[in-house]
Design a protein around this motif. Structure first.
Motif, PDB file in Angstrom:
ATOM      1  N   ILE A 232      -8.708   8.057  -4.037  1.00 54.10           N
ATOM      2  CA  ILE A 232      -7.716   7.982  -2.958  1.00 54.10           C
ATOM      3  C   ILE A 232      -8.339   7.399  -1.695  1.00 54.10           C
ATOM      4  CG2 ILE A 232      -6.299   9.391  -1.415  1.00 54.10           C
ATOM      5  CD1 ILE A 232      -5.758  11.231  -3.784  1.00 54.10           C
ATOM      6  N   VAL A 233      -9.583   7.796  -1.390  1.00 55.74           N
ATOM      7  CA  VAL A 233     -10.273   7.238  -0.218  1.00 55.74           C
ATOM      8  C   VAL A 233     -10.453   5.725  -0.371  1.00 55.74           C
ATOM      9  CG1 VAL A 233     -12.437   7.233   1.071  1.00 55.74           C
ATOM     10  CG2 VAL A 233     -11.438   9.394   0.343  1.00 55.74           C
ATOM     11  N   LEU A 234     -10.887   5.284  -1.555  1.00 55.94           N
ATOM     12  CA  LEU A 234     -11.040   3.846  -1.787  1.00 55.94           C
ATOM     13  C   LEU A 234      -9.701   3.119  -1.711  1.00 55.94           C
ATOM     14  CD1 LEU A 234     -13.649   3.765  -4.708  1.00 55.94           C
ATOM     15  CD2 LEU A 234     -14.022   3.209  -2.298  1.00 55.94           C
ATOM     16  N   ALA A 235      -8.654   3.746  -2.230  1.00 56.82           N
ATOM     17  CA  ALA A 235      -7.333   3.110  -2.185  1.00 56.82           C
ATOM     18  C   ALA A 235      -6.855   2.951  -0.748  1.00 56.82           C
ATOM     19  CB  ALA A 235      -6.339   3.944  -2.996  1.00 56.82           C
TER      20      ALA A 235
ATOM     21  N   ARG B 276      -5.462  -0.997   3.533  1.00 55.88           N
ATOM     22  CA  ARG B 276      -5.694  -1.504   4.894  1.00 55.88           C
ATOM     23  C   ARG B 276      -4.388  -1.887   5.573  1.00 55.88           C
ATOM     24  NH1 ARG B 276     -10.048  -6.081   5.066  1.00 55.88           N
ATOM     25  NH2 ARG B 276      -9.891  -5.600   7.279  1.00 55.88           N
ATOM     26  N   CYS B 277      -3.531  -0.907   5.749  1.00 55.43           N
ATOM     27  CA  CYS B 277      -2.227  -1.172   6.364  1.00 55.43           C
ATOM     28  C   CYS B 277      -2.351  -1.632   7.813  1.00 55.43           C
ATOM     29  CB  CYS B 277      -1.360   0.091   6.300  1.00 55.43           C
ATOM     30  SG  CYS B 277      -0.974   0.620   4.620  1.00 55.43           S
ATOM     31  N   TRP B 278      -3.507  -1.412   8.449  1.00 56.01           N
ATOM     32  CA  TRP B 278      -3.676  -1.804   9.853  1.00 56.01           C
ATOM     33  C   TRP B 278      -4.143  -3.244  10.004  1.00 56.01           C
ATOM     34  CZ3 TRP B 278      -6.598   1.514   7.020  1.00 56.01           C
ATOM     35  CH2 TRP B 278      -7.910   1.145   6.771  1.00 56.01           C
ATOM     36  N   THR B 279      -4.350  -3.962   8.914  1.00 54.06           N
ATOM     37  CA  THR B 279      -4.768  -5.365   8.977  1.00 54.06           C
ATOM     38  C   THR B 279      -3.793  -6.218   8.184  1.00 54.06           C
ATOM     39  OG1 THR B 279      -6.190  -5.130   7.038  1.00 54.06           O
ATOM     40  CG2 THR B 279      -7.191  -4.685   9.175  1.00 54.06           C
ATOM     41  N   ASP B 280      -4.040  -7.504   8.190  1.00 52.08           N
ATOM     42  CA  ASP B 280      -3.141  -8.441   7.523  1.00 52.08           C
ATOM     43  C   ASP B 280      -3.461  -8.654   6.053  1.00 52.08           C
ATOM     44  OD1 ASP B 280      -1.686  -8.851   9.808  1.00 52.08           O
ATOM     45  OD2 ASP B 280      -2.928 -10.521  10.482  1.00 52.08           O
ATOM     46  N   ILE B 281      -4.733  -8.563   5.681  1.00 50.43           N
ATOM     47  CA  ILE B 281      -5.141  -8.883   4.312  1.00 50.43           C
ATOM     48  C   ILE B 281      -5.665  -7.624   3.632  1.00 50.43           C
ATOM     49  CG2 ILE B 281      -6.630 -10.299   2.869  1.00 50.43           C
ATOM     50  CD1 ILE B 281      -6.760 -12.320   5.123  1.00 50.43           C
ATOM     51  N   PRO B 282      -5.042  -7.172   2.555  1.00 52.05           N
ATOM     52  CA  PRO B 282      -5.548  -5.993   1.841  1.00 52.05           C
ATOM     53  C   PRO B 282      -6.760  -6.337   0.984  1.00 52.05           C
ATOM     54  CG  PRO B 282      -3.633  -6.855   0.715  1.00 52.05           C
ATOM     55  CD  PRO B 282      -3.799  -7.692   1.958  1.00 52.05           C
ATOM     56  N   LEU B 283      -7.618  -5.375   0.792  1.00 54.79           N
ATOM     57  CA  LEU B 283      -8.758  -5.533  -0.110  1.00 54.79           C
ATOM     58  C   LEU B 283      -8.323  -5.102  -1.503  1.00 54.79           C
ATOM     59  CD1 LEU B 283     -11.565  -4.060   2.195  1.00 54.79           C
ATOM     60  CD2 LEU B 283     -10.946  -6.462   1.866  1.00 54.79           C
ATOM     61  N   ARG B 284      -7.805  -6.039  -2.254  1.00 53.00           N
ATOM     62  CA  ARG B 284      -7.199  -5.699  -3.542  1.00 53.00           C
ATOM     63  C   ARG B 284      -8.232  -5.170  -4.540  1.00 53.00           C
ATOM     64  NH1 ARG B 284      -2.083  -7.431  -4.425  1.00 53.00           N
ATOM     65  NH2 ARG B 284      -1.123  -8.614  -2.730  1.00 53.00           N
ATOM     66  N   GLY B 285      -9.431  -5.687  -4.505  1.00 57.50           N
ATOM     67  CA  GLY B 285     -10.458  -5.207  -5.421  1.00 57.50           C
ATOM     68  C   GLY B 285     -10.826  -3.758  -5.165  1.00 57.50           C
ATOM     69  N   VAL B 286     -10.932  -3.388  -3.893  1.00 65.32           N
ATOM     70  CA  VAL B 286     -11.258  -2.007  -3.544  1.00 65.32           C
ATOM     71  C   VAL B 286     -10.118  -1.070  -3.933  1.00 65.32           C
ATOM     72  CG1 VAL B 286     -11.849  -0.450  -1.647  1.00 65.32           C
ATOM     73  CG2 VAL B 286     -12.742  -2.789  -1.666  1.00 65.32           C
ATOM     74  N   ALA B 287      -8.876  -1.495  -3.669  1.00 66.81           N
ATOM     75  CA  ALA B 287      -7.721  -0.672  -4.034  1.00 66.81           C
ATOM     76  C   ALA B 287      -7.633  -0.484  -5.547  1.00 66.81           C
ATOM     77  CB  ALA B 287      -6.437  -1.301  -3.506  1.00 66.81           C
ATOM     78  N   ALA B 288      -7.901  -1.549  -6.307  1.00 71.22           N
ATOM     79  CA  ALA B 288      -7.846  -1.441  -7.761  1.00 71.22           C
ATOM     80  C   ALA B 288      -8.957  -0.549  -8.295  1.00 71.22           C
ATOM     81  CB  ALA B 288      -7.937  -2.831  -8.393  1.00 71.22           C
ATOM     82  N   THR B 289     -10.131  -0.597  -7.674  1.00 70.07           N
ATOM     83  CA  THR B 289     -11.223   0.292  -8.086  1.00 70.07           C
ATOM     84  C   THR B 289     -10.856   1.749  -7.840  1.00 70.07           C
ATOM     85  OG1 THR B 289     -12.838  -1.431  -7.565  1.00 70.07           O
ATOM     86  CG2 THR B 289     -13.659   0.823  -7.773  1.00 70.07           C
TER      87      THR B 289
ATOM     88  N   LEU C  27       0.020   7.715 -13.238  1.00 67.46           N
ATOM     89  CA  LEU C  27       1.005   6.751 -12.750  1.00 67.46           C
ATOM     90  C   LEU C  27       0.549   6.103 -11.446  1.00 67.46           C
ATOM     91  CD1 LEU C  27       4.369   8.632 -13.451  1.00 67.46           C
ATOM     92  CD2 LEU C  27       3.442   6.675 -14.690  1.00 67.46           C
ATOM     93  N   GLY C  28       0.076   6.928 -10.504  1.00 72.69           N
ATOM     94  CA  GLY C  28      -0.376   6.373  -9.231  1.00 72.69           C
ATOM     95  C   GLY C  28      -1.594   5.490  -9.384  1.00 72.69           C
ATOM     96  N   GLY C  29      -2.563   5.905 -10.189  1.00 74.94           N
ATOM     97  CA  GLY C  29      -3.737   5.077 -10.412  1.00 74.94           C
ATOM     98  C   GLY C  29      -3.409   3.775 -11.117  1.00 74.94           C
ATOM     99  N   GLY C  30      -2.502   3.838 -12.096  1.00 73.89           N
ATOM    100  CA  GLY C  30      -2.099   2.616 -12.781  1.00 73.89           C
ATOM    101  C   GLY C  30      -1.415   1.629 -11.844  1.00 73.89           C
ATOM    102  N   ALA C  31      -0.605   2.149 -10.926  1.00 77.79           N
ATOM    103  CA  ALA C  31       0.052   1.268  -9.958  1.00 77.79           C
ATOM    104  C   ALA C  31      -0.968   0.589  -9.049  1.00 77.79           C
ATOM    105  CB  ALA C  31       1.051   2.071  -9.129  1.00 77.79           C
TER     106      ALA C  31
ATOM    107  N   VAL D 223      -4.081  -0.081  -9.881  1.00 75.03           N
ATOM    108  CA  VAL D 223      -4.813  -1.056 -10.694  1.00 75.03           C
ATOM    109  C   VAL D 223      -4.021  -2.347 -10.819  1.00 75.03           C
ATOM    110  CG1 VAL D 223      -5.666  -1.545 -13.016  1.00 75.03           C
ATOM    111  CG2 VAL D 223      -6.131   0.668 -11.971  1.00 75.03           C
ATOM    112  N   PHE D 224      -2.706  -2.257 -10.964  1.00 76.05           N
ATOM    113  CA  PHE D 224      -1.876  -3.460 -11.063  1.00 76.05           C
ATOM    114  C   PHE D 224      -1.888  -4.277  -9.776  1.00 76.05           C
ATOM    115  CE2 PHE D 224       0.803  -1.179 -14.433  1.00 76.05           C
ATOM    116  CZ  PHE D 224       0.010  -1.696 -15.434  1.00 76.05           C
ATOM    117  N   SER D 225      -2.220  -3.661  -8.655  1.00 76.01           N
ATOM    118  CA  SER D 225      -2.243  -4.390  -7.392  1.00 76.01           C
ATOM    119  C   SER D 225      -3.443  -5.327  -7.288  1.00 76.01           C
ATOM    120  CB  SER D 225      -2.269  -3.405  -6.217  1.00 76.01           C
ATOM    121  OG  SER D 225      -3.489  -2.687  -6.183  1.00 76.01           O
TER     122      SER D 225
END
Length: 249
Positions: free
Chosen positions: A113-116, A121-134, A197-201, A203-205
């Motif tokens: 959850i911390v990594l997600a 990164r809702c406070w910036t323009d570009i999300p770190l998709r790799g970190v969120a998927a991890t 379910l939440g983790g799978g969602a 990962v798809f990001s």
């Protein structure tokens, strides 16, 4: 930035699953059973303790066990006694396996959850998709581990610490308890499913959205609007390309 729906789903379901699993872990209602205690025998200690309730010939006792605590309560009464699990039930390898898997699941889910949260990164323009998927992958692993713990406990529910229960029954002359799943077990199942379910969602990001209309980029960042490039006049596009060539020279 418009947060993708998969990220929103993951960032909501994963903490909810963590809360439900934590609630199941600390409560002693993984299994429960009822038995009726005969108080007609003279000199019964329990009969002396509840003499204020009037003439009572029998009591219905509810025994409940969790991963770290057991309780015994008189039904429809405030008389309740809880104690840390002990004896053969505590030493049962299946109970110890469930304890270890649940603790590991809670740790992995919290880390995921911390990594997600960092990846979204809702406070910036570009999300770190790799970190969120991890983070989502860790949450999925946490859900699977908790499911394994629940399967092991549920499958062996009536056999966990059976020697301890049988010894206690013989000492107090209780009829044998008929054990069944209790509320905490259902909370655990629900929390594990939400974690998966939440983790799978999350990962798809990891997959970047494809912007086929962009002339010079195979894939755009999530926050870059392709419509601005699509609606740009051709003359402006030509000027941009010329300026880039001049800069290269």
């Amino acid at each position: 930035m418009q947060t993708p729906a998969s990220m929103v789903m993951g960032i909501v379901f994963a903490p909810l699953g963590l809360v439900l699993l934590f609630t199941a872990a600390i409560t002693p209602q993984w299994r429960e059973g009822q038995t009726r205690l005969d108080l007609a025998r003279p000199g019964s200690l329990l009969r002396t303790m509840i003499k204020s309730h009037g003439s009572v010939d029998s009591l219905l006792l509810v025994r409940s066990d969790g991963l770290w605590e057991s309780c015994l309560q008189v039904e429809h009464s405030e008389l309740k006694q809880c104690w840390p699990v002990a004896g053969p039930y505590q030493r049962d390898r299946r109970v110890r396996l469930a304890q270890g898997l649940v603790l590991t699941s809670l740790f992995l889910c919290g880390t995921g959850i911390v990594l997600a949260c960092i990846g979204v990164r809702c406070w910036t323009d570009i999300p770190l998709r790799g970190v969120a998927a991890t983070g989502g992958l860790l949450v999925v692993m946490a859900g699977l581990l908790s499911m394994i713990a629940l399967v092991v406990y549920t499958h062996n529910l009536e056999r966990l610490g059976v020697h301890d229960s049988q010894q206690e029954v013989n000492n107090t002359r209780f009829p044998q308890l008929s054990l069944r799943p209790a509320g905490s077990l259902y909370f655990g199942w629900l929390g594990s499913c939400l974690q998966v379910l939440g983790g799978g969602a999350l990962v798809f990001s990891f997959k970047r959205p494809k912007c086929r209309t962009c002339p010079e980029f195979a894939a755009c960042p999530a926050c870059r609007r392709c419509s601005e490039i699509r609606n740009k006049p051709d003359s402006d596009m030509t000027e941009d390309r010329s300026s880039k060539r001049l800069l290269r020279i």
